[in-house]
Design a protein around this motif. Structure first.
Motif: not given
Length: 246
Positions: A20-36
């Motif tokens: 999923w996508e996550a916004e860690w700070a305003p305008d700072d987006w990353t992709y994350l995958c929960r490996h578990g």
């Protein structure tokens, strides 16, 4: 007997479902995958295969980092460079290898060939190939697809293979014969009684488009998923496909 599992397809699907996508700070987006979560989904898929094929030893196959097809067709899969895999996908592959012994999984990777080819060269009578990839239907034998076991005859597998030669594969980036899609390819091959007739039909199609036999053979070598006897286990090298002879 073996359950030959197209591991990368199931692992990729599990990883993609848990990204999923996550916004860690305003305008700072990353992709994350929960490996578990991805690992749990993958193990559920393997458990389902084992429940369906309780008498078969699970064999999880992987691709080598290098494929012989890059030497056959330099543009092979070049289009995939612009696409990314789910976050941390390589680490999930490593996890499978580490987790395999405790879970009773056998993991196989062979030099210079892809996982698809490993499925084909390891196949023996009574084995079942577990995959959701339609390209696997170019391999004769038993297949587990969406919970159902189906048998692909040698004639059907050959027709699927030669159809793939004509249509090419946009995903793998080899073009096939211009003007041929899945429907027109199967229509062209419908009246063929054996592999030799299929190859003659394919060769005729390429020649009509201005391509000679060497080009048609190149496309066939890209499309060919190796079968039993088409890999030298001692030398650990693939045996390139050649046209059938009468």
């Amino acid at each position: 007997m073996k359950a030959l599992i197209d591991t990368e397809v199931y692992l990729y699907r599990a990883a993609a479902a848990c990204e999923w996508e996550a916004e860690w700070a305003p305008d700072d987006w990353t992709y994350l995958c929960r490996h578990g979560d991805a690992q749990a989904l993958f193990q559920d898929a393997i458990a389902e295969i084992r429940d369906t094929l309780p008498d078969h030893q699970p064999v999880l196959v992987f691709s080598d980092r290098v494929s012989f097809r890059y030497g056959v067709w330099p543009q092979y899969k070049a289009n995939r460079k612009k696409y990314r895999k789910p976050a941390g996908y390589r680490q999930l592959v490593e996890w499978v290898s580490k987790a395999a012994p405790a879970r009773g999984w056998e993991v196989v990777q062979l030099p210079d060939i892809e996982g698809d080819d490993v499925l084909g060269v390891l196949y023996e009578d009574g084995d079942v190939i577990a995959s959701i990839d339609k390209d696997m239907l170019t391999l004769p034998g038993l297949h587990l697809r969406d919970g159902e076991i189906l048998e692909v005859s040698r004639l059907e597998a050959d027709r699927n293979f030669y159809g793939q030669v004509l249509t090419g594969d946009t995903s793998d980036n080899y073009p096939g014969c211009p003007g041929y899609g899945p429907v027109t390819a199967q229509k062209a091959l419908a009246g063929c009684a054996d592999e030799i007739e299929m190859w003659m039909e394919v060769l005729k199609a390429f020649e009509k488009k201005g391509f000679g036999e060497p080009y048609a053979i190149t496309q066939a070598r890209c499309a060919r998923i190796l079968r039993a006897g088409e890999y030298d286990m001692e030398a650990q090298t693939p045996l390139l496909w050649s046209p059938p002879v009468g």
